[in-house]
Design a protein around this motif. Sequence first.
Motif, PDB file in Angstrom:
ATOM      1  N   VAL A 160       0.856  -1.188   0.000  1.00 23.14           N
ATOM      2  CA  VAL A 160       0.000   0.000   0.000  1.00 23.14           C
ATOM      3  C   VAL A 160       0.893   1.239   0.000  1.00 23.14           C
ATOM      4  O   VAL A 160       1.701   1.433   0.922  1.00 23.14           O
ATOM      5  N   ILE A 161       0.742   2.057  -1.035  1.00 21.34           N
ATOM      6  CA  ILE A 161       1.620   3.212  -1.239  1.00 21.34           C
ATOM      7  C   ILE A 161       0.829   4.503  -1.034  1.00 21.34           C
ATOM      8  O   ILE A 161      -0.179   4.736  -1.725  1.00 21.34           O
ATOM      9  N   PHE A 162       1.244   5.326  -0.096  1.00 19.10           N
ATOM     10  CA  PHE A 162       0.606   6.618   0.138  1.00 19.10           C
ATOM     11  C   PHE A 162       1.420   7.704  -0.555  1.00 19.10           C
ATOM     12  O   PHE A 162       2.633   7.794  -0.383  1.00 19.10           O
ATOM     13  N   TRP A 163       0.731   8.537  -1.332  1.00 25.63           N
ATOM     14  CA  TRP A 163       1.409   9.533  -2.140  1.00 25.63           C
ATOM     15  C   TRP A 163       0.470  10.719  -2.367  1.00 25.63           C
ATOM     16  O   TRP A 163      -0.667  10.747  -1.889  1.00 25.63           O
ATOM     17  N   ALA A 164       0.936  11.710  -3.139  1.00 27.82           N
ATOM     18  CA  ALA A 164       0.105  12.847  -3.545  1.00 27.82           C
ATOM     19  C   ALA A 164       0.691  13.446  -4.812  1.00 27.82           C
ATOM     20  O   ALA A 164       1.892  13.315  -5.086  1.00 27.82           O
ATOM     21  N   SER A 165      -0.142  14.094  -5.578  1.00 22.43           N
ATOM     22  CA  SER A 165       0.306  14.653  -6.862  1.00 22.43           C
ATOM     23  C   SER A 165       1.373  15.717  -6.695  1.00 22.43           C
ATOM     24  O   SER A 165       2.230  15.895  -7.552  1.00 22.43           O
ATOM     25  N   TRP A 166       1.330  16.443  -5.560  1.00 21.85           N
ATOM     26  CA  TRP A 166       2.278  17.541  -5.316  1.00 21.85           C
ATOM     27  C   TRP A 166       3.602  17.067  -4.721  1.00 21.85           C
ATOM     28  O   TRP A 166       4.538  17.853  -4.566  1.00 21.85           O
ATOM     29  N   CYS A 167       3.693  15.785  -4.389  1.00 18.49           N
ATOM     30  CA  CYS A 167       4.875  15.237  -3.696  1.00 18.49           C
ATOM     31  C   CYS A 167       5.913  14.783  -4.722  1.00 18.49           C
ATOM     32  O   CYS A 167       5.748  13.740  -5.365  1.00 18.49           O
ATOM     33  N   GLY A 168       6.994  15.556  -4.862  1.00 18.83           N
ATOM     34  CA  GLY A 168       8.050  15.241  -5.818  1.00 18.83           C
ATOM     35  C   GLY A 168       8.651  13.860  -5.633  1.00 18.83           C
ATOM     36  O   GLY A 168       8.719  13.071  -6.595  1.00 18.83           O
TER      37      GLY A 168
ATOM     38  N   LYS B  24      -6.439  13.259 -10.405  1.00 24.48           N
ATOM     39  CA  LYS B  24      -6.759  12.624 -11.685  1.00 24.48           C
ATOM     40  C   LYS B  24      -5.797  13.053 -12.794  1.00 24.48           C
ATOM     41  O   LYS B  24      -5.440  12.254 -13.666  1.00 24.48           O
ATOM     42  N   LYS B  25      -5.364  14.295 -12.738  1.00 21.53           N
ATOM     43  CA  LYS B  25      -4.394  14.784 -13.719  1.00 21.53           C
ATOM     44  C   LYS B  25      -3.078  14.019 -13.582  1.00 21.53           C
ATOM     45  O   LYS B  25      -2.454  13.623 -14.581  1.00 21.53           O
ATOM     46  N   ALA B  26      -2.656  13.786 -12.332  1.00 20.78           N
ATOM     47  CA  ALA B  26      -1.419  13.033 -12.080  1.00 20.78           C
ATOM     48  C   ALA B  26      -1.578  11.578 -12.500  1.00 20.78           C
ATOM     49  O   ALA B  26      -0.630  10.966 -13.019  1.00 20.78           O
ATOM     50  N   LEU B  27      -2.768  11.010 -12.297  1.00 19.75           N
ATOM     51  CA  LEU B  27      -3.011   9.615 -12.690  1.00 19.75           C
ATOM     52  C   LEU B  27      -2.858   9.432 -14.198  1.00 19.75           C
ATOM     53  O   LEU B  27      -2.293   8.439 -14.657  1.00 19.75           O
TER      54      LEU B  27
END
Length: 370
Positions: free
Chosen positions: A261-269, A304-307
Amino acid sequence: MKQTSILNINYLIILISILILISCEKNEKIIAIKGNIPNLLNGTMYLCKEQNLNKIDSVKTVNGKFEFNYNLESKEPIYLTFHHIDNNGVFSHISFKTKAKYKDGGFNSSVLLSDTLIIINDSLNDITPLGFDNGGKSKFQEISRVKAGYQTNAIMHTNGDLFDFINKTTYAKVLNKIKEYPNAYHLLFQINNTRNSFTATQVQNFLNTFNGEIRKSETFKKLEYYNNKRIDKDKILLPLLVNDKGLKTEIIDNNYNKHLVIFWASWCGPCREEIPALKTIYSKYKNDIEFVSISTDEKNEAWKKALIKEAMPWKQLIVKENTKEYETVEIYFQLSSSIPYVALVDNTMKVLKSHVGSMNEKEIEEFIKE
């Protein structure tokens, strides 16, 4: 008439008393910071909350002297940082020498806590690293002595890496430090930030060891509430989360024995940089281990943009912070306050391993092997 005059006088006395009490309460929130740094050039000293980008006040420095009188609105102490820009535009990062250590070496703290009175009467010591070159426009400066209160004193005597590398010996070290400083907000804040790195029983022992006004604080009460939910984890159902198609779905598929299980975010480089390595490992182990990515993005559009750009071929879910779903997910997966965060779990939702920070292909492959 005489009785009316007496009533008016009594009313006036009560009103004045209330105003005095209000004034006293406000005065108690004033943080006085007085500086006298002989070799500080004329310019501007900036007072910041937690980090240099969050400026809350500034004053001119003349002949090394400056003074802040900051009205603290928070009921709890806050972390304060300082930086200075002289009249030539040179930026100085200011840190404070402590009595503590970091990895067996000396430790400089970039923060102080908002004690009622802070006195900085010492010369600056240039500690700019060798080879650091930005045209002389930025320096790292050290203050060796600062006089403050109990809260800052606790920082000055707490090793800088106490909560950085949590292992089997950390619990006893933290517990002993709380016994030394039982009313220290620095310790409470750091425990709250790393709460899932300790067992629920260990956190409860930490809370029981704190003493004084700190036990009435909002942070203490919230941590106590959260930890009680961890203790009663079996009574909490794991929520359904929204997937990339807008449907609520189970987080894990029990057809697999293990789940990454990977926790991430679009803003996280670092999160985005790790994705190519995850794709490579996924192609090798997708039949044996379920991959699940959970975004903590606040905005679905950014997620969704990052996906679309990253095109990860495994299950994609989203959970927003400050929600009941997030709190439950945090409890189950022992979620860190930092991302990227990866947890390897089995079908009983037992966390077998966890890791904070990005990994390369070799590290991820080693991580998923027991």
